[in-house]
Design a protein around this motif. Sequence first.
Motif, PDB file in Angstrom:
ATOM      1  N   GLU A 273       6.633   3.216  -0.201  1.00 39.70           N
ATOM      2  CA  GLU A 273       5.568   4.312  -0.727  1.00 39.70           C
ATOM      3  C   GLU A 273       4.547   4.306   0.147  1.00 39.70           C
ATOM      4  O   GLU A 273       3.778   5.578   0.372  1.00 39.70           O
ATOM      5  CB  GLU A 273       4.975   3.824  -1.991  1.00 39.70           C
ATOM      6  N   ILE A 274       3.921   3.360   0.896  1.00 36.41           N
ATOM      7  CA  ILE A 274       2.910   3.546   1.979  1.00 36.41           C
ATOM      8  C   ILE A 274       3.245   4.385   3.027  1.00 36.41           C
ATOM      9  O   ILE A 274       2.353   5.175   3.376  1.00 36.41           O
ATOM     10  CB  ILE A 274       2.598   2.098   2.664  1.00 36.41           C
ATOM     11  N   LYS A 275       4.655   4.417   3.435  1.00 33.46           N
ATOM     12  CA  LYS A 275       4.987   5.108   4.384  1.00 33.46           C
ATOM     13  C   LYS A 275       5.024   6.584   4.143  1.00 33.46           C
ATOM     14  O   LYS A 275       5.125   7.407   5.431  1.00 33.46           O
ATOM     15  CB  LYS A 275       6.498   4.738   5.111  1.00 33.46           C
ATOM     16  N   GLN A 276       5.064   6.900   2.952  1.00 32.45           N
ATOM     17  CA  GLN A 276       5.018   8.511   2.445  1.00 32.45           C
ATOM     18  C   GLN A 276       3.430   8.905   2.750  1.00 32.45           C
ATOM     19  O   GLN A 276       3.397  10.307   2.781  1.00 32.45           O
ATOM     20  CB  GLN A 276       5.462   8.677   0.987  1.00 32.45           C
ATOM     21  N   VAL A 277       2.554   8.169   3.041  1.00 33.59           N
ATOM     22  CA  VAL A 277       1.281   8.877   3.245  1.00 33.59           C
ATOM     23  C   VAL A 277       0.689   8.749   4.565  1.00 33.59           C
ATOM     24  O   VAL A 277       0.983   7.661   5.355  1.00 33.59           O
ATOM     25  CB  VAL A 277       0.267   7.806   2.106  1.00 33.59           C
ATOM     26  N   ASP A 278       0.232   9.725   5.191  1.00 30.48           N
ATOM     27  CA  ASP A 278      -0.507   9.655   6.561  1.00 30.48           C
ATOM     28  C   ASP A 278      -1.337   8.656   6.544  1.00 30.48           C
ATOM     29  O   ASP A 278      -2.241   8.475   5.735  1.00 30.48           O
ATOM     30  CB  ASP A 278      -0.923  11.116   6.938  1.00 30.48           C
ATOM     31  N   ARG A 279      -1.461   8.068   7.663  1.00 33.31           N
ATOM     32  CA  ARG A 279      -2.254   7.024   8.159  1.00 33.31           C
ATOM     33  C   ARG A 279      -3.828   7.331   8.056  1.00 33.31           C
ATOM     34  O   ARG A 279      -4.730   6.348   7.347  1.00 33.31           O
ATOM     35  CB  ARG A 279      -1.984   6.236   9.314  1.00 33.31           C
ATOM     36  N   GLU A 280      -4.212   8.571   8.267  1.00 28.68           N
ATOM     37  CA  GLU A 280      -5.670   8.827   8.408  1.00 28.68           C
ATOM     38  C   GLU A 280      -6.145   8.966   6.771  1.00 28.68           C
ATOM     39  O   GLU A 280      -7.108   8.933   6.510  1.00 28.68           O
ATOM     40  CB  GLU A 280      -5.674  10.373   8.794  1.00 28.68           C
TER      41      GLU A 280
ATOM     42  N   LEU B 273      -5.255   2.321   0.024  1.00 24.82           N
ATOM     43  CA  LEU B 273      -4.169   1.847   0.934  1.00 24.82           C
ATOM     44  C   LEU B 273      -4.611   1.093   1.997  1.00 24.82           C
ATOM     45  O   LEU B 273      -3.784   0.094   2.211  1.00 24.82           O
ATOM     46  CB  LEU B 273      -3.257   3.063   1.095  1.00 24.82           C
ATOM     47  N   ARG B 274      -5.515   1.352   2.623  1.00 25.66           N
ATOM     48  CA  ARG B 274      -6.028   0.649   3.902  1.00 25.66           C
ATOM     49  C   ARG B 274      -6.285  -0.802   3.404  1.00 25.66           C
ATOM     50  O   ARG B 274      -6.024  -1.487   4.183  1.00 25.66           O
ATOM     51  CB  ARG B 274      -7.066   1.280   4.687  1.00 25.66           C
ATOM     52  N   ASP B 275      -6.972  -0.839   2.452  1.00 22.89           N
ATOM     53  CA  ASP B 275      -7.350  -2.374   2.237  1.00 22.89           C
ATOM     54  C   ASP B 275      -6.113  -3.111   1.776  1.00 22.89           C
ATOM     55  O   ASP B 275      -5.942  -4.182   1.894  1.00 22.89           O
ATOM     56  CB  ASP B 275      -8.552  -2.402   1.093  1.00 22.89           C
ATOM     57  N   PHE B 276      -5.218  -2.382   0.984  1.00 23.27           N
ATOM     58  CA  PHE B 276      -3.945  -2.785   0.574  1.00 23.27           C
ATOM     59  C   PHE B 276      -3.216  -3.582   1.728  1.00 23.27           C
ATOM     60  O   PHE B 276      -2.631  -4.758   1.637  1.00 23.27           O
ATOM     61  CB  PHE B 276      -3.239  -2.123  -0.239  1.00 23.27           C
ATOM     62  N   VAL B 277      -2.957  -2.712   2.603  1.00 19.36           N
ATOM     63  CA  VAL B 277      -2.061  -2.913   3.896  1.00 19.36           C
ATOM     64  C   VAL B 277      -2.783  -3.993   4.468  1.00 19.36           C
ATOM     65  O   VAL B 277      -2.177  -4.982   4.812  1.00 19.36           O
ATOM     66  CB  VAL B 277      -2.070  -1.779   4.702  1.00 19.36           C
ATOM     67  N   ASP B 278      -4.051  -3.872   4.963  1.00 24.14           N
ATOM     68  CA  ASP B 278      -4.794  -5.018   5.625  1.00 24.14           C
ATOM     69  C   ASP B 278      -5.017  -6.470   4.796  1.00 24.14           C
ATOM     70  O   ASP B 278      -4.534  -7.467   5.581  1.00 24.14           O
ATOM     71  CB  ASP B 278      -6.178  -4.687   5.907  1.00 24.14           C
ATOM     72  N   GLU B 279      -5.313  -6.446   3.735  1.00 28.68           N
ATOM     73  CA  GLU B 279      -5.644  -7.612   3.076  1.00 28.68           C
ATOM     74  C   GLU B 279      -4.266  -8.149   2.315  1.00 28.68           C
ATOM     75  O   GLU B 279      -4.425  -9.540   2.084  1.00 28.68           O
ATOM     76  CB  GLU B 279      -6.447  -7.253   2.003  1.00 28.68           C
TER      77      GLU B 279
ATOM     78  N   THR C  59      -6.901   7.176  -0.379  1.00 28.92           N
ATOM     79  CA  THR C  59      -5.794   7.047  -1.179  1.00 28.92           C
ATOM     80  C   THR C  59      -5.848   5.948  -1.935  1.00 28.92           C
ATOM     81  O   THR C  59      -6.083   4.725  -1.403  1.00 28.92           O
ATOM     82  CB  THR C  59      -4.250   7.489  -0.743  1.00 28.92           C
ATOM     83  N   SER C  60      -5.785   5.599  -3.395  1.00 30.51           N
ATOM     84  CA  SER C  60      -5.561   4.409  -4.095  1.00 30.51           C
ATOM     85  C   SER C  60      -4.118   4.039  -4.395  1.00 30.51           C
ATOM     86  O   SER C  60      -3.124   4.956  -4.467  1.00 30.51           O
ATOM     87  CB  SER C  60      -6.351   4.616  -5.550  1.00 30.51           C
ATOM     88  N   VAL C  61      -3.876   2.942  -4.681  1.00 32.54           N
ATOM     89  CA  VAL C  61      -2.645   2.331  -4.723  1.00 32.54           C
ATOM     90  C   VAL C  61      -1.945   3.061  -5.956  1.00 32.54           C
ATOM     91  O   VAL C  61      -0.872   3.257  -5.881  1.00 32.54           O
ATOM     92  CB  VAL C  61      -2.891   0.857  -4.773  1.00 32.54           C
ATOM     93  N   GLN C  62      -2.876   2.851  -6.985  1.00 28.84           N
ATOM     94  CA  GLN C  62      -2.401   3.368  -8.328  1.00 28.84           C
ATOM     95  C   GLN C  62      -1.663   4.938  -8.230  1.00 28.84           C
ATOM     96  O   GLN C  62      -0.793   5.364  -9.079  1.00 28.84           O
ATOM     97  CB  GLN C  62      -3.128   3.188  -9.523  1.00 28.84           C
TER      98      GLN C  62
ATOM     99  N   PRO D  26       3.021 -11.678  -6.198  1.00 31.24           N
ATOM    100  CA  PRO D  26       1.642 -10.772  -5.997  1.00 31.24           C
ATOM    101  C   PRO D  26       1.299  -9.763  -6.542  1.00 31.24           C
ATOM    102  O   PRO D  26       2.347  -8.858  -6.641  1.00 31.24           O
ATOM    103  CB  PRO D  26       1.820 -10.919  -4.531  1.00 31.24           C
ATOM    104  N   THR D  27       0.136  -9.828  -7.327  1.00 26.87           N
ATOM    105  CA  THR D  27      -0.347  -8.483  -7.857  1.00 26.87           C
ATOM    106  C   THR D  27      -1.415  -7.941  -7.161  1.00 26.87           C
ATOM    107  O   THR D  27      -2.294  -8.701  -6.031  1.00 26.87           O
ATOM    108  CB  THR D  27      -1.060  -8.924  -9.347  1.00 26.87           C
ATOM    109  N   VAL D  28      -1.692  -6.859  -7.026  1.00 29.84           N
ATOM    110  CA  VAL D  28      -2.809  -5.955  -6.642  1.00 29.84           C
ATOM    111  C   VAL D  28      -3.315  -4.996  -7.412  1.00 29.84           C
ATOM    112  O   VAL D  28      -2.938  -4.509  -8.506  1.00 29.84           O
ATOM    113  CB  VAL D  28      -2.614  -5.158  -5.393  1.00 29.84           C
ATOM    114  N   GLU D  29      -4.815  -4.817  -7.452  1.00 24.58           N
ATOM    115  CA  GLU D  29      -5.622  -4.145  -8.138  1.00 24.58           C
ATOM    116  C   GLU D  29      -5.291  -2.610  -8.213  1.00 24.58           C
ATOM    117  O   GLU D  29      -5.164  -2.063  -6.830  1.00 24.58           O
ATOM    118  CB  GLU D  29      -7.022  -4.231  -8.210  1.00 24.58           C
ATOM    119  N   GLY D  30      -5.099  -1.497  -9.101  1.00 22.27           N
ATOM    120  CA  GLY D  30      -4.756  -0.374  -8.826  1.00 22.27           C
ATOM    121  C   GLY D  30      -5.773   0.479  -7.951  1.00 22.27           C
ATOM    122  O   GLY D  30      -5.360   1.583  -7.427  1.00 22.27           O
ATOM    123  N   HIS D  31      -7.104   0.307  -8.219  1.00 23.80           N
ATOM    124  CA  HIS D  31      -8.059   0.877  -7.558  1.00 23.80           C
ATOM    125  C   HIS D  31      -8.170   0.753  -6.256  1.00 23.80           C
ATOM    126  O   HIS D  31      -9.106   1.401  -5.558  1.00 23.80           O
ATOM    127  CB  HIS D  31      -9.555   0.804  -8.358  1.00 23.80           C
ATOM    128  N   LEU D  32      -7.491  -0.252  -5.676  1.00 25.94           N
ATOM    129  CA  LEU D  32      -7.669  -0.561  -4.133  1.00 25.94           C
ATOM    130  C   LEU D  32      -7.339   0.576  -3.308  1.00 25.94           C
ATOM    131  O   LEU D  32      -6.369   1.344  -3.841  1.00 25.94           O
ATOM    132  CB  LEU D  32      -6.688  -1.832  -3.892  1.00 25.94           C
TER     133      LEU D  32
END
Length: 377
Positions: free
Chosen positions: A299-306, A267-273, A311-314, A259-265
């Motif tokens: 990598e997601i866990k390194q960033v605070d949920r707020e 993190l919240r959209d990435f996690v949810d979608e 924050t972008s995926v890339q 599965p691929t994702v766009e880099g500009h997404l």
Amino acid sequence: MQAQVKLGRIAGISVGLHYSWFIIALLITLSLAEHFRTVTPRWSSTVVWSAAIVTGVLFFVALLLHELAHSLLAKARGLRVRAITLFALGGVSQIESEASDAKSEFWIAIVGPLTSLAIGLVCLWIARLTGWLPGTEPSVPAIAVLLWLGYINMMLAAFNMIPGYPLDGGRVLRALIWWITRNADRSTQLASQVGQAVAFIFIFLGLYRFFLGANFGGLWLAFIGWFLLDASRSSYAQVAVMTGLRGRPVADMMERDCPTVEGHLTLRDFVDEYLLRTGRRCFIVVQNHNVSGLITSHEIKQVDRERWPLTSVQSVMRHLDQVRSVTPDTPAIQALEIMTREDINQLPVLSNGHLEGVFSRGHVLRFLQTHAEMQGR
Ligand SMILES: [Zn+2]
């Protein structure tokens, strides 16, 4: 078994201790002090304790020499040895791959017990030279120390020659069956069955002795049996995996349509979608139709949920040129070794800078399962 206390390196092999070793070192020193007190009641307690500690240290050196013998011979036969770890039940040499022929396996296995036997004989021989007569009590502390080391090393050699795989004796048995039948897999299977039978005998005898006389030595025997049972099962499973993968390249089991994702997404959209909806754990990040990196839940866990919506995926992904990668032709066993050594769960598979797929432990398991089903096992 990982060493928690590193002691140093000998001939490029790192030597360390597992925490459980300290418990056994304490028990050995205490029981040695008790032993010396009974065989030589005239000694002062300072002498008893010094002798106990010196003996304990020399016993540790003898165990290390046993393991070094295995490791150095394995190295001489072209195998890679990562580490030697001493733990509650002795030592283990972490040899990274299996011997490629029966003869190597035989010598690597038997050299350990032979070393222990030699150390035992040398200790008794020195005791004899310094005036000890067989059948008599030791007259000086040095002889008491030599006698105990002499007998314990001979017992160690005998115990290790019990034909229960993966004990040394079990490995010798496996090498002999391998040599006779010329079938490595069959020999592992037989040796591990004998190993499990020996383990059950240990457990049964240990529990029997424990319930008969409330003897903790019995419980210890049962514990060794349980350890042996576990070890023979898991080393069989490990060999079975190696057999299933032998000669297979990464391309046979990697995932091609990752599965691929766009880099500009964000993190919240990435996690949810993506992450939650698909249940996948590793995604390829694309920027302007080009693959630029990988993102996993790690990598997601390194960033605070707020901060997820900002924050972008890339910005948190692992860039492709920073991660360890393999090619489609890399042998699967080698890829697994890289993942173990570098403690990673996925490896991108690249061919001429182009991403061909992703390789992970999960893919290996799935491959082995379908492979076993196809063979009707
Ligand atoms: Zn050994």
